[in-house]
Enzyme design. Sequence first.
Site, PDB file in Angstrom:
ATOM      1  CG  ASP A 300      -2.619  -0.619 -11.829  1.00 14.32           C
ATOM      2  OD1 ASP A 300      -1.913  -0.613 -13.029  1.00 14.32           O
ATOM      3  OD2 ASP A 300      -3.474   0.317 -11.800  1.00 14.32           O
ATOM      4  CB  ALA A 381       0.713   1.513 -11.128  1.00 11.72           C
ATOM      5  CE1 TYR A 384      -3.943   8.624 -10.396  1.00 12.77           C
ATOM      6  CE2 TYR A 384      -4.127   7.826 -12.707  1.00 12.77           C
ATOM      7  CZ  TYR A 384      -4.350   8.677 -11.887  1.00 12.77           C
ATOM      8  OH  TYR A 384      -5.514   9.401 -12.362  1.00 12.77           O
ATOM      9  CG  HIS A 437      -8.462   5.046 -10.748  1.00 16.78           C
ATOM     10  ND1 HIS A 437      -7.308   4.817 -10.940  1.00 16.78           N
ATOM     11  CD2 HIS A 437      -8.733   6.315 -10.900  1.00 16.78           C
ATOM     12  CE1 HIS A 437      -6.717   5.879 -11.355  1.00 16.78           C
ATOM     13  NE2 HIS A 437      -7.547   6.691 -11.432  1.00 16.78           N
ATOM     14  CB  ILE A 593     -19.988 -17.191   1.492  1.00 16.16           C
ATOM     15  CG1 ILE A 593     -20.080 -16.072   2.740  1.00 16.16           C
ATOM     16  CG2 ILE A 593     -21.180 -18.109   1.338  1.00 16.16           C
ATOM     17  CD1 ILE A 593     -21.162 -15.300   2.848  1.00 16.16           C
TER      18      ILE A 593
END
Length: 669
Positions: A300, A381, A384, A437, A593
């Site tokens: 998405d 989306a 959803y 998800h 990092i």
Amino acid sequence: MLHLDPLSAAEISQTSTIIRASSKSEVKFNSITLLEPPKAEYVAFRDAGGPRPTRRSLSIVIPRGTQQVVEVTVNLVSQKVESWREIKDVMPILTLEDLDVVEKISRVDPQVIKACNELGITDMSKVFFDGWAIGVDERWGFERRLQQALAYYRTSPLDNQYAHPLDFTVIADTEREEILSVDIRTVNGERTPVSMKEHNYLPEFAETNQYKFDVLKPISITQPQGVSFKMSGREIHWANLKMHIGFNYREGLVLSDIRMRDPYDSSNKDRKIFNRLSVVEMFVPYGSPKSPHHKKHAFDIGEYGSGFMANSLKLGCDCKGVIQYLDAVLNTSTGAPLLIENAICIHEEDNGLLYKHTDFRDGRVISARDRKLVISQILTAANYEYAFYHTFTLDGTYKLEVKLTGMLNTYCLHESEESAPFGTEIADRLDAQNHQHIFSLRVDPEIDGSNNSVIQSDAVPADIPAEQNPYGNGFMAKKTTFKTAKDGAASYCHETSRTWDIVNPNIVSAVSKKPVGYKIVNSQCPALLAKPDSVIAKRGSFAQKSLWVLPYRDYELFPAGDYVCQSTGDHHPENLTISDWVARDEPIENTDIVCYVQFGLTHFPRTEDFPIMPAEPVSVMLRASNFFEKNPALWVPPSELDEDSSSTNANSGIGRDRVQGKSTLGSKL
């Protein structure tokens, strides 16, 4: 902080004007966004008074009538194009304008009309098409910019279309606006009739919904003296916390320069915690092997953009209390600025107990209320809704909570079929398929500086001689420092209550004698269930681990690649994914990092999820771990000293009287 602020409407217009003047042909603007400065350049300006970073925009454009993708960098100071780069065999995000194309052309396409007529549907104005990126389709390559569409019917303009799915999908060429195929699924050689039973939820259908207006009493949230945070441009100051709030078309909310002041540090300096936080991918693979569901695995963020899908939030509905809103400015395909009002909501909430203790000897009670700062956005989306809540509490904890709601993706069931084992029949002849998800939170840590490490912590029984552990009760934290990127590919382990500490190994707590750090607490991280050699697992390789730790590199942001649409997961030199980054196996100890933290849920649909889904929350948390010398929230006054902590007793038959700090039950009990 101007160098991190999103592009203004004027800058978007300026960018598109410069690009059109430099292009030999008419172009379609897929996206226009801020090109954040290289980290070293930005840090030199922020920390050492170096030169101010040059403000630049990055645009993805498509020459009209072609499938060519071009990245254009514009210097907004010199007002010149600095880079014009064509990229082959990739496809950019499908914008909302792109997704509208398939509905427009499907309604007038003879193949689509014929497929509907065979189901008894003659009024094409009642047929709707949800555009999706295409997951798997071997019939076309990168000569076509593809999307698929799932078809639905509405009995009336406000009817819930997901109660009436149709038994075919449409494949379209977005740029040529052409229907390529109508894929009809038959069962035993038969079409599946449309279910006409209505399942509605809107207030217009109040009789069906049977609203009860006399059950719940109103709740009012007030802050008579206003909010406790202050905004300085896009920077927010709250309690001892400061950060910058950004926004772009792909990631949506971006939080940068997150730092906290230790109330017990005499130097009174801000301590750096995170350089940048954002959600960089959201993967929704469906778990039914039956056509057309094998083609439903949505990225998405990478395929549609969290910013492009952002809602314009409403006071009292999406956010409750005293609210500060921020707008978002994106772009249209013509290069014009597009305003999304109230795209970001900022507010405070009570967060329950911060600390409490009752001394059982004298009955003295001490307690304080916690509070959280919430920075949120909500996106739609297709079917959803995803509500993202970035929350910070008074003890220095950061939590990302996502609430999933909206509509289940449904499909019609033939009378000879059953949903099980790959789905649930959530209403008569309506199938909702199993799916996952999986979200990816990108954490660019800066724990008291840029050189950080990650240490894995596992709770294990003490492996020591029996004479040192005669009762067998000893247990300890087994610590493993990740050395290289391949070490830093880690899965969650429930049996050992696994966590990970992001630490600065160069700074040791004077109290604990351990390096200062922040702990990743992530137990909601389901394993990707697609087989490892599947195209789904290859495209979403980032979802195969709960954590990835990599050396920082400028502009390596998106774990499924810069260009996710129509990707295969195979190596592409100009569209690298997390698999490519990890394969370099570079050092990640005591250096700059970045961490990718995956979390989410596996969703086996329930009848209770239909016709509209109650919000289901998932979250991940980063907590201070030996970062402070003691609880940083001890500056918060105890509730008994807080003038604003008064409450009302709901039960007038029960009295509570304070007697010298004690709480005693009234005689009526």
